[in-house]
Design a protein around this motif. Sequence first.
Motif, PDB file in Angstrom:
ATOM      1  N   LEU A 277      -0.792   6.169   2.568  1.00 47.88           N
ATOM      2  CA  LEU A 277      -0.705   6.393   4.013  1.00 47.88           C
ATOM      3  C   LEU A 277      -2.004   6.996   4.528  1.00 47.88           C
ATOM      4  N   GLY A 278      -2.549   7.958   3.802  1.00 45.23           N
ATOM      5  CA  GLY A 278      -3.811   8.567   4.223  1.00 45.23           C
ATOM      6  C   GLY A 278      -4.906   7.526   4.390  1.00 45.23           C
ATOM      7  N   SER A 279      -5.021   6.631   3.407  1.00 39.68           N
ATOM      8  CA  SER A 279      -6.054   5.586   3.473  1.00 39.68           C
ATOM      9  C   SER A 279      -5.801   4.643   4.645  1.00 39.68           C
ATOM     10  N   ALA A 280      -4.527   4.284   4.845  1.00 37.00           N
ATOM     11  CA  ALA A 280      -4.199   3.360   5.947  1.00 37.00           C
ATOM     12  C   ALA A 280      -4.496   4.013   7.301  1.00 37.00           C
ATOM     13  N   PHE A 281      -4.152   5.285   7.449  1.00 36.59           N
ATOM     14  CA  PHE A 281      -4.439   5.986   8.712  1.00 36.59           C
ATOM     15  C   PHE A 281      -5.948   6.028   8.955  1.00 36.59           C
ATOM     16  N   GLN A 282      -6.675   6.313   7.902  1.00 37.37           N
ATOM     17  CA  GLN A 282      -8.123   6.414   8.065  1.00 37.37           C
ATOM     18  C   GLN A 282      -8.731   5.058   8.441  1.00 37.37           C
ATOM     19  N   ARG A 283      -8.210   3.968   7.822  1.00 37.73           N
ATOM     20  CA  ARG A 283      -8.700   2.639   8.196  1.00 37.73           C
ATOM     21  C   ARG A 283      -8.403   2.341   9.668  1.00 37.73           C
ATOM     22  N   SER A 284      -7.327   2.963  10.203  1.00 38.67           N
ATOM     23  CA  SER A 284      -6.981   2.760  11.618  1.00 38.67           C
ATOM     24  C   SER A 284      -7.610   3.829  12.512  1.00 38.67           C
ATOM     25  N   GLU A 285      -8.693   4.437  12.027  1.00 39.11           N
ATOM     26  CA  GLU A 285      -9.522   5.337  12.821  1.00 39.11           C
ATOM     27  C   GLU A 285      -8.886   6.682  13.139  1.00 39.11           C
ATOM     28  N   HIS A 286      -7.847   7.056  12.400  1.00 36.43           N
ATOM     29  CA  HIS A 286      -7.389   8.445  12.467  1.00 36.43           C
ATOM     30  C   HIS A 286      -8.253   9.269  11.510  1.00 36.43           C
ATOM     31  N   SER A 287      -8.223  10.615  11.708  1.00 37.18           N
ATOM     32  CA  SER A 287      -8.960  11.481  10.775  1.00 37.18           C
ATOM     33  C   SER A 287      -7.988  12.254   9.891  1.00 37.18           C
ATOM     34  N   ILE A 288      -8.232  12.194   8.593  1.00 36.51           N
ATOM     35  CA  ILE A 288      -7.504  13.080   7.691  1.00 36.51           C
ATOM     36  C   ILE A 288      -8.365  14.333   7.562  1.00 36.51           C
TER      37      ILE A 288
ATOM     38  N   LYS B 143      13.137  25.807  11.718  1.00 40.30           N
ATOM     39  CA  LYS B 143      11.829  26.445  11.738  1.00 40.30           C
ATOM     40  C   LYS B 143      10.862  25.832  12.754  1.00 40.30           C
ATOM     41  N   PHE B 144      11.003  24.528  12.984  1.00 43.67           N
ATOM     42  CA  PHE B 144      10.001  23.845  13.810  1.00 43.67           C
ATOM     43  C   PHE B 144      10.640  23.249  15.064  1.00 43.67           C
ATOM     44  N   LYS B 145       9.797  22.900  16.021  1.00 44.12           N
ATOM     45  CA  LYS B 145      10.304  22.352  17.277  1.00 44.12           C
ATOM     46  C   LYS B 145      10.049  20.846  17.332  1.00 44.12           C
ATOM     47  N   ASN B 146       8.854  20.473  16.897  1.00 47.58           N
ATOM     48  CA  ASN B 146       8.440  19.069  16.948  1.00 47.58           C
ATOM     49  C   ASN B 146       8.347  18.536  15.520  1.00 47.58           C
ATOM     50  N   TYR B 147       9.316  17.727  15.167  1.00 45.23           N
ATOM     51  CA  TYR B 147       9.340  17.254  13.784  1.00 45.23           C
ATOM     52  C   TYR B 147       9.987  15.876  13.724  1.00 45.23           C
ATOM     53  N   GLY B 148       9.868  15.263  12.568  1.00 42.51           N
ATOM     54  CA  GLY B 148      10.442  13.930  12.452  1.00 42.51           C
ATOM     55  C   GLY B 148      10.261  13.349  11.062  1.00 42.51           C
ATOM     56  N   VAL B 149      10.514  12.041  10.981  1.00 44.51           N
ATOM     57  CA  VAL B 149      10.417  11.325   9.703  1.00 44.51           C
ATOM     58  C   VAL B 149       9.586  10.062   9.901  1.00 44.51           C
ATOM     59  N   PHE B 150       8.763   9.792   8.928  1.00 45.66           N
ATOM     60  CA  PHE B 150       7.903   8.601   8.933  1.00 45.66           C
ATOM     61  C   PHE B 150       8.097   7.957   7.556  1.00 45.66           C
ATOM     62  N   TYR B 151       9.065   7.035   7.469  1.00 44.13           N
ATOM     63  CA  TYR B 151       9.486   6.491   6.164  1.00 44.13           C
ATOM     64  C   TYR B 151       9.041   5.042   6.027  1.00 44.13           C
ATOM     65  N   PRO B 152       8.015   4.788   5.214  1.00 43.48           N
ATOM     66  CA  PRO B 152       7.592   3.404   4.991  1.00 43.48           C
ATOM     67  C   PRO B 152       8.462   2.762   3.914  1.00 43.48           C
ATOM     68  N   LEU B 153       9.097   1.649   4.259  1.00 43.27           N
ATOM     69  CA  LEU B 153      10.045   1.010   3.328  1.00 43.27           C
ATOM     70  C   LEU B 153       9.319  -0.009   2.455  1.00 43.27           C
ATOM     71  N   GLN B 154       8.656   0.523   1.446  1.00 40.59           N
ATOM     72  CA  GLN B 154       7.932  -0.340   0.511  1.00 40.59           C
ATOM     73  C   GLN B 154       7.782   0.422  -0.806  1.00 40.59           C
ATOM     74  N   THR B 155       7.647  -0.313  -1.897  1.00 44.82           N
ATOM     75  CA  THR B 155       7.396   0.334  -3.171  1.00 44.82           C
ATOM     76  C   THR B 155       5.899   0.642  -3.230  1.00 44.82           C
ATOM     77  N   ILE B 156       5.575   1.918  -3.340  1.00 44.51           N
ATOM     78  CA  ILE B 156       4.195   2.349  -3.112  1.00 44.51           C
ATOM     79  C   ILE B 156       3.570   2.885  -4.385  1.00 44.51           C
ATOM     80  N   LYS B 157       2.492   2.232  -4.786  1.00 49.83           N
ATOM     81  CA  LYS B 157       1.708   2.715  -5.916  1.00 49.83           C
ATOM     82  C   LYS B 157       0.317   3.049  -5.416  1.00 49.83           C
ATOM     83  N   SER B 158      -0.387   3.883  -6.153  1.00 51.41           N
ATOM     84  CA  SER B 158      -1.684   4.318  -5.611  1.00 51.41           C
ATOM     85  C   SER B 158      -2.813   3.380  -5.985  1.00 51.41           C
ATOM     86  N   ASN B 159      -2.583   2.499  -6.978  1.00 52.90           N
ATOM     87  CA  ASN B 159      -3.754   1.839  -7.565  1.00 52.90           C
ATOM     88  C   ASN B 159      -4.337   0.678  -6.760  1.00 52.90           C
ATOM     89  N   ARG B 160      -3.566   0.125  -5.825  1.00 51.25           N
ATOM     90  CA  ARG B 160      -4.240  -0.857  -4.965  1.00 51.25           C
ATOM     91  C   ARG B 160      -3.859  -0.602  -3.506  1.00 51.25           C
TER      92      ARG B 160
END
Lengths: 262, 262
Positions: free
Chosen positions: A15-26, A101-118
């Motif tokens: 997810l971090g890599s995908a966000f960064q490719r979409s011009e978000h900053s980690i 504990k928090f006010k603004n929260y949620g879930v971001f669930y990607p429905l895929q089998t996720i491995k780090s190697n590719r």
Amino acid sequence: MRITLIGSGNVATQLGSAFQRSEHSIVQVISRNEKSGIALAGKLKSDFTIDTKDATKVDCDLFLFAVKDSQIVEVAKEFKNTDKIILHTSGSIDVNVFKNKFKNYGVFYPLQTIKSNRNINFKNVPICLEASNSNTEQTLFKLAQSISENIFMLNSEQRLRVHLAAVFANNFTNHLYTLAEKILHQNHLPFELLKPLILQTANNIKDKSPSLQQTGPAVRNDKITIKKHLQLLSSDKELQKIYKLINDSIFKTHNKNLNSNP
Amino acid sequence: MRITLIGSGNVATQLGSAFQRSEHSIVQVISRNEKSGIALAGKLKSDFTIDTKDATKVDCDLFLFAVKDSQIVEVAKEFKNTDKIILHTSGSIDVNVFKNKFKNYGVFYPLQTIKSNRNINFKNVPICLEASNSNTEQTLFKLAQSISENIFMLNSEQRLRVHLAAVFANNFTNHLYTLAEKILHQNHLPFELLKPLILQTANNIKDKSPSLQQTGPAVRNDKITIKKHLQLLSSDKELQKIYKLINDSIFKTHNKNLNSNP
């Protein structure tokens, strides 16, 4: 968006890599695993820390918990209160773990089998979202849209049911592949034999319900073949039990269908 | 080669068409089902007859039985003795069904899920061959080579084991897709959600054994998630039973692996 990742495993990496490719900053990676955390921070050109205590001081828009299910509550406890968005990425954990504990929260669930190697392209990956309020929902929707065209709003109960269905369609299916491979290898036959069949069977669901595509001895109640198979499995009672149970379930499912759609 | 097809179902249609595309001639279609038999003969520009009695009089090199398993013996009985090659296409029927009556016989078993509605390219489809003698074997090999690059010589026992493994990898897998779809539909959720996951899970076996790719709550012994899933399935005892059995099998399989490969 400016994002802090908590975790440095497969989901955080992808997810971090995908966000960064979409011009978000980690901006920050927080991980107890120093080795993989530093590696991921290096890859994403972000800061790294092992400590969650001062995490919320960092200038960012949201915190993405990509940790094991069992660690979500614990890590949330260590966090200081914040108005920034807190998300987890789990299929089976209720959004309400963040409620007290928090006010603004949620879930971001990607429905895929996720491995780090590719690198995963999330374009077709369903992203299941849930948010504590409509502002947060809008932010999540924008974030999801930046990497996927396949977004679903699901509450926690629906998400758990999707997760259960995914266990049948992915985890259990992969185990059947493993059992098939075992049967072949025990007889010195190559798993290569089954690969075209496995790919075709999966591809067939693209445009037609699997319930309309069942083949094999069970659905046609071919008792002679079933008996031969059970005999071959007589030395492996566990495999035999699985064979019988799924065989019966296929037969019942399709006889029910026949009765209700005469 | 000049070929007579016995049968007019999916296998006869697909193999007949593939042979014809590879410049063989289908000289005759024999089928008890007059409607589909005449249609197939029309498509392949061959003769049609409903009667097997005089089949062997026709000038051809081999007879391909593409009929139901249960009909192979019966149709063979109706045939007059001949030196021409007699083949069946079944994964689970022993080659010896032809032994007492014919001299040149064998099996031509394409390992793929075969439907009649779209043309199958057999190039990558494994063809499992068995023959009563080496002359016949050479002929079968040439015939198989003309449509596929993926040929295996298997005896009847090996073929039955491959057929059993294929039941796990294809029939049972497709049923798990059906059960997953059922769980989603009962909760008014679309099966679309699972399609990318199903395709990815199948694709992952291309270059790595499924036994090395198992994910999900069972393999990591995540008892909390497993308990939630079993609770959701409490109203469907059959699904619950399947869940438990495969879950246990995953756990045992991967603990065994850990023990033997420490």
